[in-house]
Design a protein around this motif. Structure first.
Motif, PDB file in Angstrom:
ATOM      1  N   VAL A 187       0.832  -1.200   0.000  1.00  0.00           N
ATOM      2  CA  VAL A 187       0.000   0.000   0.000  1.00  0.00           C
ATOM      3  C   VAL A 187       0.868   1.252   0.000  1.00  0.00           C
ATOM      4  O   VAL A 187       0.673   2.170  -0.805  1.00  0.00           O
ATOM      5  N   ASN A 188       1.879   1.294   0.880  1.00  0.00           N
ATOM      6  CA  ASN A 188       2.636   2.530   1.063  1.00  0.00           C
ATOM      7  C   ASN A 188       4.129   2.436   0.744  1.00  0.00           C
ATOM      8  O   ASN A 188       4.778   3.461   0.574  1.00  0.00           O
ATOM      9  N   PHE A 189       4.691   1.228   0.678  1.00  0.00           N
ATOM     10  CA  PHE A 189       6.125   1.101   0.390  1.00  0.00           C
ATOM     11  C   PHE A 189       6.344   0.812  -1.089  1.00  0.00           C
ATOM     12  O   PHE A 189       5.758  -0.114  -1.646  1.00  0.00           O
ATOM     13  N   ALA A 190       7.229   1.596  -1.703  1.00  0.00           N
ATOM     14  CA  ALA A 190       7.568   1.396  -3.109  1.00  0.00           C
ATOM     15  C   ALA A 190       8.893   0.662  -3.266  1.00  0.00           C
ATOM     16  O   ALA A 190       9.059  -0.155  -4.185  1.00  0.00           O
ATOM     17  N   PHE A 191       9.871   0.953  -2.384  1.00  0.00           N
ATOM     18  CA  PHE A 191      11.220   0.396  -2.526  1.00  0.00           C
ATOM     19  C   PHE A 191      11.849   0.270  -1.147  1.00  0.00           C
ATOM     20  O   PHE A 191      12.241   1.271  -0.550  1.00  0.00           O
ATOM     21  N   TRP A 192      11.908  -0.954  -0.617  1.00  0.00           N
ATOM     22  CA  TRP A 192      12.515  -1.191   0.698  1.00  0.00           C
ATOM     23  C   TRP A 192      14.017  -0.938   0.573  1.00  0.00           C
ATOM     24  O   TRP A 192      14.729  -1.664  -0.131  1.00  0.00           O
ATOM     25  N   HIS A 193      14.495   0.090   1.276  1.00  0.00           N
ATOM     26  CA  HIS A 193      15.830   0.629   1.015  1.00  0.00           C
ATOM     27  C   HIS A 193      16.874   0.252   2.067  1.00  0.00           C
ATOM     28  O   HIS A 193      18.001  -0.104   1.736  1.00  0.00           O
ATOM     29  N   SER A 194      16.550   0.387   3.346  1.00  0.00           N
ATOM     30  CA  SER A 194      17.533   0.108   4.400  1.00  0.00           C
ATOM     31  C   SER A 194      16.813  -0.276   5.678  1.00  0.00           C
ATOM     32  O   SER A 194      15.585  -0.163   5.784  1.00  0.00           O
ATOM     33  N   ALA A 195      17.588  -0.734   6.671  1.00  0.00           N
ATOM     34  CA  ALA A 195      17.006  -1.232   7.914  1.00  0.00           C
ATOM     35  C   ALA A 195      17.873  -0.842   9.099  1.00  0.00           C
ATOM     36  O   ALA A 195      19.099  -0.739   8.975  1.00  0.00           O
ATOM     37  N   THR A 196      17.234  -0.635  10.244  1.00  0.00           N
ATOM     38  CA  THR A 196      17.935  -0.326  11.493  1.00  0.00           C
ATOM     39  C   THR A 196      17.251  -1.060  12.637  1.00  0.00           C
ATOM     40  O   THR A 196      16.037  -0.914  12.834  1.00  0.00           O
ATOM     41  N   PHE A 197      18.025  -1.850  13.393  1.00  0.00           N
ATOM     42  CA  PHE A 197      17.513  -2.469  14.612  1.00  0.00           C
ATOM     43  C   PHE A 197      17.561  -1.470  15.757  1.00  0.00           C
ATOM     44  O   PHE A 197      18.415  -0.572  15.776  1.00  0.00           O
ATOM     45  N   ASN A 198      16.675  -1.643  16.733  1.00  0.00           N
ATOM     46  CA  ASN A 198      16.898  -0.947  17.995  1.00  0.00           C
ATOM     47  C   ASN A 198      17.876  -1.786  18.831  1.00  0.00           C
ATOM     48  O   ASN A 198      18.226  -2.914  18.447  1.00  0.00           O
ATOM     49  N   THR A 247      13.231   1.670   5.760  1.00  0.00           N
ATOM     50  CA  THR A 247      12.978   2.902   5.018  1.00  0.00           C
ATOM     51  C   THR A 247      12.435   2.576   3.632  1.00  0.00           C
ATOM     52  O   THR A 247      12.778   1.560   3.027  1.00  0.00           O
ATOM     53  N   ASP A 248      11.585   3.472   3.150  1.00  0.00           N
ATOM     54  CA  ASP A 248      11.046   3.363   1.795  1.00  0.00           C
ATOM     55  C   ASP A 248      11.628   4.485   0.952  1.00  0.00           C
ATOM     56  O   ASP A 248      11.419   5.664   1.244  1.00  0.00           O
ATOM     57  N   GLU A 249      12.367   4.120  -0.105  1.00  0.00           N
ATOM     58  CA  GLU A 249      12.952   5.143  -0.968  1.00  0.00           C
ATOM     59  C   GLU A 249      12.062   5.366  -2.189  1.00  0.00           C
ATOM     60  O   GLU A 249      12.419   5.069  -3.327  1.00  0.00           O
ATOM     61  N   LEU A 250      10.889   5.913  -1.930  1.00  0.00           N
ATOM     62  CA  LEU A 250       9.949   6.259  -2.983  1.00  0.00           C
ATOM     63  C   LEU A 250      10.594   7.245  -3.954  1.00  0.00           C
ATOM     64  O   LEU A 250      11.184   8.232  -3.542  1.00  0.00           O
ATOM     65  N   GLY A 251      10.483   6.971  -5.247  1.00  0.00           N
ATOM     66  CA  GLY A 251      11.035   7.884  -6.238  1.00  0.00           C
ATOM     67  C   GLY A 251      12.519   7.741  -6.455  1.00  0.00           C
ATOM     68  O   GLY A 251      13.119   8.553  -7.168  1.00  0.00           O
ATOM     69  N   GLY A 252      13.129   6.710  -5.838  1.00  0.00           N
ATOM     70  CA  GLY A 252      14.544   6.456  -6.077  1.00  0.00           C
ATOM     71  C   GLY A 252      15.479   7.510  -5.546  1.00  0.00           C
ATOM     72  O   GLY A 252      16.643   7.577  -5.939  1.00  0.00           O
ATOM     73  N   GLY A 253      15.006   8.365  -4.658  1.00  0.00           N
ATOM     74  CA  GLY A 253      15.878   9.405  -4.124  1.00  0.00           C
ATOM     75  C   GLY A 253      15.979  10.631  -5.008  1.00  0.00           C
ATOM     76  O   GLY A 253      16.691  11.575  -4.671  1.00  0.00           O
ATOM     77  N   ALA A 300       9.958  21.586  -0.883  1.00  0.00           N
ATOM     78  CA  ALA A 300       9.533  22.159  -2.160  1.00  0.00           C
ATOM     79  C   ALA A 300       9.553  21.129  -3.283  1.00  0.00           C
ATOM     80  O   ALA A 300      10.178  20.066  -3.170  1.00  0.00           O
ATOM     81  N   ASP A 301       8.902  21.454  -4.405  1.00  0.00           N
ATOM     82  CA  ASP A 301       8.904  20.576  -5.574  1.00  0.00           C
ATOM     83  C   ASP A 301      10.282  20.491  -6.225  1.00  0.00           C
ATOM     84  O   ASP A 301      10.500  19.639  -7.086  1.00  0.00           O
ATOM     85  N   THR A 302      11.179  21.364  -5.849  1.00  0.00           N
ATOM     86  CA  THR A 302      12.539  21.312  -6.383  1.00  0.00           C
ATOM     87  C   THR A 302      13.485  20.553  -5.461  1.00  0.00           C
ATOM     88  O   THR A 302      14.689  20.518  -5.713  1.00  0.00           O
ATOM     89  N   GLU A 303      12.959  19.959  -4.392  1.00  0.00           N
ATOM     90  CA  GLU A 303      13.810  19.253  -3.419  1.00  0.00           C
ATOM     91  C   GLU A 303      13.529  17.754  -3.426  1.00  0.00           C
ATOM     92  O   GLU A 303      12.432  17.324  -3.069  1.00  0.00           O
ATOM     93  N   ASN A 304      14.522  16.962  -3.853  1.00  0.00           N
ATOM     94  CA  ASN A 304      14.398  15.523  -3.685  1.00  0.00           C
ATOM     95  C   ASN A 304      14.447  15.212  -2.191  1.00  0.00           C
ATOM     96  O   ASN A 304      15.309  15.682  -1.467  1.00  0.00           O
ATOM     97  N   CYS A 305      13.478  14.459  -1.729  1.00  0.00           N
ATOM     98  CA  CYS A 305      13.359  14.205  -0.292  1.00  0.00           C
ATOM     99  C   CYS A 305      12.656  12.880  -0.075  1.00  0.00           C
ATOM    100  O   CYS A 305      11.568  12.654  -0.625  1.00  0.00           O
ATOM    101  N   VAL A 306      13.275  11.999   0.706  1.00  0.00           N
ATOM    102  CA  VAL A 306      12.683  10.710   1.043  1.00  0.00           C
ATOM    103  C   VAL A 306      13.538  10.098   2.151  1.00  0.00           C
ATOM    104  O   VAL A 306      14.678  10.516   2.380  1.00  0.00           O
TER     105      VAL A 306
END
Length: 498
Positions: free
Chosen positions: A313-324, A333-339, A382-388
């Motif tokens: 539903v909400n994840f496009a690209f499983w990118h990285s992981a962190t344990f507590n 993390t989901d890297e929607l849009g490839g960064g 902003a629309d000019t800022e890649n952000c994910v």
């Protein structure tokens, strides 16, 4: 706890639209090579519509977002230093640490900093060795560098060459860093589909390297489908030139997430993007394109998958992981849009391009990943800022789960997920857009906490040092590490070995 900067509330009103041994080269006068971003960590440079540009300009003028290159941060963070790029001009990537040194990956090589005075980092060495992403790790006298762009050979003098050519090379490079001022390239190991990222599993005499790569093609002789696993390299510490692939465990015998059209907008799983290991618990978490996995690494040459989850539903690209620290949670993390896309805005919303927090429930092989909530920075960009959501690390505070994380041009966020269902931000640092008219890829790739400071590698602006002063995180300043590769998570409170 200090209060956050006042622009946080104002920016809620900004509604933007969707949007083997080779030659070693220490940089003297050599120019940089061009590196092309790979899928999953791409950048963009394109014009946006005139109406979008006008909205960005208006938002800057109204104080809803920072001005171009303007630095803003919460009152509990100080910006101590910025070291711009020098002789290596490519895209800055990941970071690793050892003693008083920080190691900065770059698509064109790597740079070593002396951070004994965090307010004034000093360059110790710059090494030209093109091959994106140049994901970087260190262990003892060895430095490891990932090459995930097809090259003419395995040397540091290689040039770009099509992956359709059998002679092309991608994989792992290994350097001797016993002399930090003069690293020596000592070995290389070719791996199927290259090495987008890698993760170290250190043993006493050997270092195992888990190599993550993906996107096979029938036209690539050295990257044939299916590609449902990872390469495992064994590196003898005393004889790194004998490094070799010892296994290719298949993690997805049934093929993993099929992606579209079954699951529209989700990446099909053809390998893993990144793996984080927790050696003290014999655990690893894999972010594998369309899947998140939990696996047992008691035998580092033969990892076993315990559980596998998807979010279609909400994840496009499983990118990285962190344990507590307690190993009862994983942040994916989901890297929607490839960064390379503007995804931190009202159109995308709070649940896509975000972190997914999962509890680990049960014991042994019956452990399961159970979804609890999403976390995304609360400041629209902003629309000019890649952000994910991108790379981050734990901040070692006993009894709490706190991490610092990069969000490309969304900056650096410090957030608390002690309550898995109610994560909250406690600090941030960011720059305004690189451009108000054009989407230009940039921002911070990795933000990690090491020995009392936050170190951030900005793809364009260089190496940043931040100091966090907050009652929630101040206890972490007493935790000292002799070495840190974030994807090889330490037991911060096991004093043996540190």
């Amino acid at each position: 706890m200090s209060s956050l900067h006042s622009t946080r509330v104002r920016r809620r009103r900004l509604g933007v639209a969707a949007a083997a041994v080779g030659l070693f080269a220490t940089l003297l006068t050599a120019g940089p090579a061009v590196a092309t971003p790979d899928p999953g960590d791409g950048q963009a440079k394109e014009k946006i519509s005139s109406s979008q540009a006008a909205e960005v300009t208006s938002a800057i003028q109204n104080g809803e977002i920072p001005g171009v290159d303007e630095i803003v941060h919460s009152s509990n963070i100080s910006h101590l230093a910025n070291v711009p790029k020098d002789l290596i001009k490519g895209t800055n990537s990941d970071l690793a640490f050892q003693g008083k040194y920080a190691f900065s990956g770059n698509y064109d090589g790597f740079r070593i900093f002396d951070i004994s005075n965090p307010k004034s980092p000093k360059t110790v060495a710059q090494v030209l060795c093109p091959g994106s992403q140049n994901d970087i790790s260190v262990s003892g006298d060895l430095l490891f560098l990932s090459t995930d762009s097809s090259r003419s050979d395995n040397s540091c003098n290689s040039t770009s060459q099509s992956a359709t050519e059998k002679s092309s090379w991608e994989g792992m490079k290994i350097f001797d860093i016993s002399d930090k001022r003069n690293p020596k390239y000592v070995a290389a190991v070719e791996t199927a589909c290259g090495s987008h990222t890698h993760t170290l599993v250190p043993e006493r005499k050997d270092v195992y390297v888990y190599v993550s790569s993906y996107s096979p093609s029938a036209s690539f002789p050295d990257c044939q489908p299916p590609h449902d696993g990872i390469s495992i390299i064994k590196v003898p510490r005393k004889s790194p030139e004998k490094a070799a692939v010892v296994n290719f465990p298949v993690l997805f015998p049934e093929g993993g997430n099929p992606g579209a059209p079954t699951n529209p907008g989700v990446s099909a799983t053809t390998g893993c993007h990144d793996i984080t290991v927790l050696p003290s618990k014999d655990l690893a978490a894999g972010a594998c394109m369309g899947d998140g996995i939990l696996f047992d690494i008691k035998d580092p040459e033969r990892p076993r998958v315990i559980d596998q989850v998807q979010d279609n539903v909400n994840f496009a690209f499983w990118h990285s992981a962190t344990f507590n620290q307690e190993a009862n949670k994983v942040v994916f993390t989901d890297e929607l849009g490839g960064g390379g896309a503007a995804t931190c805005n009202a159109e995308i919303g709070p649940n896509r391009g975000a972190d997914g927090i999962y509890d680990i429930v049960g014991k042994g092989d019956k452990r399961k990943l159970v979804f609890r909530s999403y976390y995304k920075i609360p400041r629209y960009q902003a629309d000019t800022e890649n952000c994910v959501a991108h790379n981050g690390s734990l901040i070692p505070v006993k009894g709490r789960d706190i991490m610092v994380q990069s969000w490309y041009q969304g900056g650096v966020s410090v957030w608390d997920f002690t309550n898995s269902s109610k994560p909250k931000e406690i600090a941030y640092f960011e720059r305004g857009p690189i451009s108000a008219e054009t989407m230009v890829g940039g921002g911070t790739w990795s933000s990690y906490y090491y020995n009392g400071y936050i170190y951030s590698n900005d793809m364009v602006k260089g190496f940043d040092v931040l100091k966090l002063d907050d009652r929630l995180t101040d206890p972490a300043k007493r935790v000292r590490m002799s070495e840190l590769n974030v994807q090889t998570q330490p037991d911060y409170f096991d004093r043996s070995g540190h």
